[in-house]
Structures are given as structure tokens and as C-alpha cells.
Design an enzyme around this catalytic site. Structure first.
Site, PDB file in Angstrom:
ATOM      1  N   LYS A  11       0.559  -1.253  -0.054  1.00 50.78           N
ATOM      2  CA  LYS A  11       0.451  -0.105  -0.195  1.00 50.78           C
ATOM      3  C   LYS A  11       0.892   1.087   0.115  1.00 50.78           C
ATOM      4  O   LYS A  11       2.090   1.061  -0.024  1.00 50.78           O
ATOM      5  CB  LYS A  11      -1.259  -0.059   0.771  1.00 50.78           C
ATOM      6  N   TYR A  51     -12.474  -2.629  -2.964  1.00 53.46           N
ATOM      7  CA  TYR A  51     -12.450  -2.670  -1.849  1.00 53.46           C
ATOM      8  C   TYR A  51     -14.413  -2.294  -2.126  1.00 53.46           C
ATOM      9  O   TYR A  51     -14.897  -2.135  -1.194  1.00 53.46           O
ATOM     10  CB  TYR A  51     -12.250  -1.807  -1.434  1.00 53.46           C
ATOM     11  N   ASN A 114      -2.102   0.380   6.619  1.00 52.94           N
ATOM     12  CA  ASN A 114      -1.194  -0.993   6.985  1.00 52.94           C
ATOM     13  C   ASN A 114      -0.256  -2.235   6.406  1.00 52.94           C
ATOM     14  O   ASN A 114      -0.387  -2.806   6.264  1.00 52.94           O
ATOM     15  CB  ASN A 114      -2.513  -1.580   7.666  1.00 52.94           C
ATOM     16  N   HIS A 117      -1.997  -5.569   1.463  1.00 56.34           N
ATOM     17  CA  HIS A 117      -3.759  -5.744   0.949  1.00 56.34           C
ATOM     18  C   HIS A 117      -3.287  -7.465   1.098  1.00 56.34           C
ATOM     19  O   HIS A 117      -1.897  -8.028   0.319  1.00 56.34           O
ATOM     20  CB  HIS A 117      -4.037  -5.375   0.049  1.00 56.34           C
ATOM     21  N   GLU A 128      -9.820 -11.428  -7.004  1.00 55.67           N
ATOM     22  CA  GLU A 128      -8.049 -10.257  -6.912  1.00 55.67           C
ATOM     23  C   GLU A 128      -7.885 -10.437  -8.291  1.00 55.67           C
ATOM     24  O   GLU A 128      -7.821  -9.385  -8.942  1.00 55.67           O
ATOM     25  CB  GLU A 128      -8.565 -10.052  -5.370  1.00 55.67           C
TER      26      GLU A 128
END
Ligand code: ADP
Ligand code: MG
Length: 142
Positions: A11, A51, A114, A117, A128
Site C-alpha cells: 500500500k 473494495y 497498514n 493487502h 482479486e
């Protein structure tokens, strides 16, 4: 043990902090291999679609803003039990609860920022991976 593929995203907080190599190093130490990789900046539409299951959550807008705020490294990782193994290596969603040595414990800033993913099931991994990669962009070693 079964060979699996899973989707991983490094991320924006971690691409901006120059931790791409450090995070890939954790994957490699745990016998996960990169089967595809793409460094890109997500559009709002692409991030929202990815998402979509979180659309009604209060943090959805914040999540999309964050995920479009900088580069992301999207990867297919493969190895034995790759889906669960990757989730274990990542650590808990909130880094405050993440175990020692996990990626989120080492590199995450907050529950939102964070670092990584990871697909949470085989079905999610298939969906995905197909969301970001054409079939011919993914190596098949197994
Ligand atoms: P995970 O990424 O561990 O599978 P979720 O699927 O529950 O976690 O959430 C997706 C992402 O949304 C998280 O990784 C995090 O970036 C963000 N997120 C989750 N919960 C919160 C929260 N309470 N506040 C802000 N962002 C959150
Ligand atoms: Mg999730």
C-alpha cells in the site's frame, strides 16, 4: 499442502516509505514467490471496485483516498498454502494488535495505513487476481 496463488498489494504508506524491498524480503523468507507484479497508481474507480465489499463501512471513503494517494505494488504471490500463509505473515488489520515480526507490526502506521493487502480466501484470491491481471501476465510454475 496445496500450491496456491494469492493477491498482495503493498500500500502507499509502504511504497512511499521505501519499504517495498523490506516487505518482499519477508515474503521470500517465508517461501512465497512473485508470479506477477505491477507498480501503479490506482484510479478512484479501480480502488472503489476492488473494495466494493466495504462500500457501506464508515471508513470506505478514507480507504479509497488512501489507496489512491500514492503508488501501489500489486503482486500475485504463490507457494504452499499461500492464502493463509500470506495472511499470517501480514498480521492483524490493526498494527496495534499485530504479532511481533509480522509485516504490519514492522511497517504499518495505523489501522488504515497498514502496509499490505492480502486475499482472505481462495475465492477472493481468484477474483482479486483477475481484477488486476490478465491470465497471460501471471506465471504458472506449478
Ligand atoms: P484486512 O485488510 O486485514 O483484510 P479488512 O478487509 O477488514 O482488513 O479492511 C480492508 C482495509 O480497510 C484494511 O486493510 C484497512 O486498510 C482499512 N480499514 C479497516 N478497518 C478500518 C478502520 N476501522 N478504520 C480505517 N481503515 C480501516
Ligand atoms: Mg480484507
Amino acid at each position: 499442502m496445496s500450491k496456491e496463488k494469492t493477491l498482495s498489494i503493498i500500500k502507499p504508506n509502504s511504497t512511499l516509505d521505501n519499504n517495498i524491498g523490506n516487505i518482499i524480503s519477508v515474503f521470500e523468507k517465508n517461501d512465497l514467490r512473485i508470479a506477477a507484479a505491477k507498480l501503479t497508481k490506482l484510479s478512484k474507480e479501480k480502488a472503489e471496485g476492488f473494495y466494493i465489499e466495504h462500500k457501506e463501512r464508515p471508513f470506505f471513503g478514507e480507504l479509497v483516498n488512501f489507496m489512491t494517494s500514492g503508488p501501489v505494488l500489486i503482486m500475485v504471490l504463490e507457494g504452499d498454502n499461500a492464502v493463509v500463509k500470506n495472511r499470517d505473515i501480514m498480521g492483524a488489520t490493526n498494527p496495534a494488535n499485530a504479532a511481533e515480526g509480522t509485516i504490519r507490526k514492522l511497517f504499518a502506521k495505523s489501522v488504515g495505513e497498514n502496509s499490505v493487502h492480502g486475499s482472505d480466501s481462495l475465492a477472493a484470491a481468484d477474483r482479486e487476481i483477475a481484477y488486476f491481471f490478465d491470465k497471460n501476465e501471471v506465471l504458472n510454475r506449478f
